[in-house]
Scaffold this active site. Structure first.
Site, mmCIF file in Angstrom:
data_model
loop_
_atom_site.group_PDB
_atom_site.id
_atom_site.type_symbol
_atom_site.label_atom_id
_atom_site.label_comp_id
_atom_site.label_asym_id
_atom_site.label_seq_id
_atom_site.Cartn_x
_atom_site.Cartn_y
_atom_site.Cartn_z
ATOM 1 N N ASP A 68 72.723 -28.694 19.710
ATOM 2 C CA ASP A 68 71.603 -29.499 20.215
ATOM 3 C C ASP A 68 72.197 -30.461 21.228
ATOM 4 O OD1 ASP A 68 69.623 -31.354 20.740
ATOM 5 O OD2 ASP A 68 69.040 -31.616 18.635
ATOM 6 N N PHE A 100 57.599 -31.084 30.977
ATOM 7 C CA PHE A 100 56.218 -31.331 30.551
ATOM 8 C C PHE A 100 55.295 -30.456 31.388
ATOM 9 C CE2 PHE A 100 58.238 -35.103 28.920
ATOM 10 C CZ PHE A 100 57.478 -35.449 27.809
ATOM 11 N N SER A 145 67.194 -26.455 39.596
ATOM 12 C CA SER A 145 65.894 -25.924 40.014
ATOM 13 C C SER A 145 65.708 -26.136 41.498
ATOM 14 C CB SER A 145 64.780 -26.641 39.259
ATOM 15 O OG SER A 145 63.531 -26.359 39.850
ATOM 16 N N TYR A 199 60.726 -34.161 36.445
ATOM 17 C CA TYR A 199 61.528 -32.931 36.339
ATOM 18 C C TYR A 199 62.407 -32.767 37.581
ATOM 19 C CZ TYR A 199 62.555 -27.926 35.811
ATOM 20 O OH TYR A 199 63.187 -26.703 35.699
ATOM 21 N N VAL A 201 63.460 -35.071 39.634
ATOM 22 C CA VAL A 201 64.528 -36.082 39.643
ATOM 23 C C VAL A 201 65.640 -35.677 38.669
ATOM 24 C CG1 VAL A 201 65.116 -38.487 39.140
ATOM 25 C CG2 VAL A 201 62.992 -37.947 40.378
ATOM 26 N N LYS A 203 66.560 -32.774 37.853
ATOM 27 C CA LYS A 203 67.325 -31.651 38.404
ATOM 28 C C LYS A 203 68.119 -32.069 39.648
ATOM 29 C CE LYS A 203 66.201 -28.426 35.374
ATOM 30 N NZ LYS A 203 67.190 -27.826 34.450
ATOM 31 N N VAL A 236 60.347 -18.219 36.963
ATOM 32 C CA VAL A 236 60.530 -17.215 35.911
ATOM 33 C C VAL A 236 59.474 -17.379 34.813
ATOM 34 C CG1 VAL A 236 62.174 -16.295 34.229
ATOM 35 C CG2 VAL A 236 63.019 -17.305 36.361
ATOM 36 N N THR A 238 58.534 -17.972 31.648
ATOM 37 C CA THR A 238 58.996 -18.489 30.353
ATOM 38 C C THR A 238 57.998 -19.547 29.920
ATOM 39 O OG1 THR A 238 60.270 -20.298 31.316
ATOM 40 C CG2 THR A 238 61.419 -18.186 31.029
HETATM 41 P P1 NAP Z 1 62.332 -22.072 27.948
HETATM 42 O O1 NAP Z 1 61.942 -20.665 27.684
HETATM 43 O O2 NAP Z 1 61.446 -23.175 27.507
HETATM 44 O O3 NAP Z 1 63.806 -22.275 27.331
HETATM 45 C C1 NAP Z 1 64.408 -23.532 27.271
HETATM 46 C C2 NAP Z 1 65.554 -23.451 26.301
HETATM 47 O O4 NAP Z 1 66.212 -24.737 26.248
HETATM 48 C C3 NAP Z 1 65.080 -23.140 24.877
HETATM 49 O O5 NAP Z 1 66.024 -22.303 24.246
HETATM 50 C C4 NAP Z 1 65.079 -24.513 24.223
HETATM 51 O O6 NAP Z 1 65.249 -24.470 22.822
HETATM 52 C C5 NAP Z 1 66.303 -25.090 24.886
HETATM 53 N N1 NAP Z 1 66.437 -26.537 24.688
HETATM 54 C C6 NAP Z 1 65.581 -27.537 25.006
HETATM 55 N N2 NAP Z 1 66.064 -28.711 24.597
HETATM 56 C C7 NAP Z 1 67.253 -28.465 23.989
HETATM 57 C C8 NAP Z 1 68.229 -29.262 23.352
HETATM 58 N N3 NAP Z 1 68.083 -30.578 23.221
HETATM 59 N N4 NAP Z 1 69.347 -28.661 22.866
HETATM 60 C C9 NAP Z 1 69.517 -27.334 22.981
HETATM 61 N N5 NAP Z 1 68.611 -26.522 23.541
HETATM 62 C C10 NAP Z 1 67.502 -27.089 24.042
HETATM 63 O O7 NAP Z 1 62.551 -22.317 29.511
HETATM 64 P P2 NAP Z 1 63.397 -21.520 30.627
HETATM 65 O O8 NAP Z 1 62.509 -21.316 31.765
HETATM 66 O O9 NAP Z 1 64.129 -20.381 30.056
HETATM 67 O O10 NAP Z 1 64.417 -22.679 31.056
HETATM 68 C C11 NAP Z 1 65.829 -22.502 31.120
HETATM 69 C C12 NAP Z 1 66.371 -23.376 32.239
HETATM 70 O O11 NAP Z 1 65.898 -22.880 33.501
HETATM 71 C C13 NAP Z 1 65.932 -24.836 32.161
HETATM 72 O O12 NAP Z 1 67.026 -25.669 32.493
HETATM 73 C C14 NAP Z 1 64.849 -24.908 33.225
HETATM 74 O O13 NAP Z 1 64.698 -26.214 33.717
HETATM 75 C C15 NAP Z 1 65.398 -23.962 34.258
HETATM 76 N N6 NAP Z 1 64.435 -23.471 35.243
HETATM 77 C C16 NAP Z 1 63.401 -22.666 34.865
HETATM 78 C C17 NAP Z 1 62.536 -22.181 35.829
HETATM 79 C C18 NAP Z 1 61.399 -21.269 35.475
HETATM 80 O O14 NAP Z 1 60.635 -20.882 36.373
HETATM 81 N N7 NAP Z 1 61.234 -20.855 34.248
HETATM 82 C C19 NAP Z 1 62.697 -22.533 37.181
HETATM 83 C C20 NAP Z 1 63.759 -23.365 37.527
HETATM 84 C C21 NAP Z 1 64.623 -23.807 36.551
HETATM 85 P P3 NAP Z 1 63.975 -24.562 21.792
HETATM 86 O O15 NAP Z 1 63.469 -23.164 21.618
HETATM 87 O O16 NAP Z 1 64.623 -25.125 20.564
HETATM 88 O O17 NAP Z 1 62.959 -25.477 22.399
#
Ligand code: NAP
Length: 282
Positions: A68, A100, A145, A199, A201, A203, A236, A238
């Site tokens: 964590d 958020f 990001s 968000y 800021v 990043k 992506v 997610t």
């Molecule tokens: P996601 O499906 O919500 O996955 C986020 C992951 O981070 C989950 O496994 C979550 O665990 C974990 N997490 C959150 N807080 C945590 C903590 N305190 N300790 C350990 N793990 C923690 O989102 P995602 O899109 O795959 O995001 C992955 C990364 O890509 C993030 O950094 C996000 O900002 C970045 N990103 C995403 C996009 C997009 O379009 N999706 C675009 C640009 C950047 P839990 O299941 O326990 O919550």
């Protein structure tokens, strides 16, 4: 096979927040492409073990450790585990992050504090404890990001100058990120020269921190050939993004995995912001 010497010579990759989303897809790709142990890490043991089962059902064999990133003891425990078992880490991917929803009515100041706490301050804590463990030839990838790049352009000229400068220190960056949170709580962040997006800021902080660490590694460990970069995975599908996002998680993993597997002896990219496998202007 499970002796001390066996593990000390086994390479190891660690991906934060990899129980779902892009992190899970990064582990999947590394299991196929990286010659070493690959760790799913998750703040919740149950969700982490479920992720391992999912990958097992695909014929892949990741390992698991709890992590964590908001919990300093958890970070220290994990760091001690990898130090003790493998003598360090070869690949570290800081992927864990939160956002958020646009529709969320939580007050802006609270969103700022919570978002920065995980995306910037906790990611920084992981780097503080894991970077000293990264072995020669290691690769560190910080998932930032595209909103860091667009957010930068919305900062005041003074802030932009600091975030692009070669001489910004980690302490100065930390103070600026804290200033954003403090001003956001008072509703004064716009006067302070910040964009209206916590968000973005957070990043910006991740991208600039990657650049600061790159300069420091080049200076302090010039012979170790460690490469550290920030990247955008793209937009992506997610939980963070809307369902209409164009990329699958596996597609989102491509650039982070590319940076994690930069060939031995490569000298670049290093300290860059990368998307679609290309260095982007900052
Ligand atoms: P996601 O499906 O919500 O996955 C986020 C992951 O981070 C989950 O496994 C979550 O665990 C974990 N997490 C959150 N807080 C945590 C903590 N305190 N300790 C350990 N793990 C923690 O989102 P995602 O899109 O795959 O995001 C992955 C990364 O890509 C993030 O950094 C996000 O900002 C970045 N990103 C995403 C996009 C997009 O379009 N999706 C675009 C640009 C950047 P839990 O299941 O326990 O919550």
């Amino acid at each position: 096979e499970t002796s001390f010497y066996f593990y000390m010579s086994t390479k190891v990759a660690v991906v934060t927040g990899s129980n779902k989303g892009i992190g899970l897809a990064i582990v999947r790709a590394l299991c196929k492409q990286f010659n070493g142990d690959v760790y799913v890490t998750s703040r919740d043991v149950g969700r982490g073990e479920e992720a391992v089962k999912t990958l097992n059902s695909e014929g892949l064999k990741p390992k698991f450790h709890q992590l964590d990133i908001n919990d300093l003891n958890s970070i220290k425990n994990a760091a001690a585990y990898f130090k003790g078992k493998y003598g360090g880490v070869d690949i570290l991917i800081n992927n864990a992050g939160i956002a958020f929803k646009a529709s969320d009515t939580t007050p802006f100041g609270v969103q700022a504090e919570v978002t920065l706490r995980t995306n910037f301050f906790a990611t920084r804590d992981v780097l503080t404890h894991f970077l000293p463990l990264v072995k020669a030839g290691g690769r560190v990838v910080n998932v930032s990001s595209m909103l860091s790049a667009s957010g930068l352009k919305q900062c005041s000229p003074e802030l932009q100058q600091r975030f692009r400068s070669e001489d910004i220190t980690e302490d100065e960056l930390v103070a600026l990120m804290q200033r954003f949170v403090d001003e956001a709580k008072k509703g004064e962040h716009k006067q302070g020269g910040w964009p209206d997006m916590s968000y973005a800021v957070s990043k910006i902080g991740v991208t600039v921190l990657s650049m600061i660490h790159a300069r420091r590694l080049s200076k302090e460990r010039p012979k170790d050939g460690i490469l550290i970069n920030a990247c955008c995975p793209g937009w992506v599908r997610t939980e963070i993004a809307a369902p209409g996002a164009p990329k699958s998680p596996d597609e989102g993993a491509i650039t982070p995995v590319y940076l994690a597997l930069l060939a031995p002896g490569a000298t670049e990219p290093h300290g860059k912001y990368v998307s679609d496998k290309e260095v982007q202007p900052w």
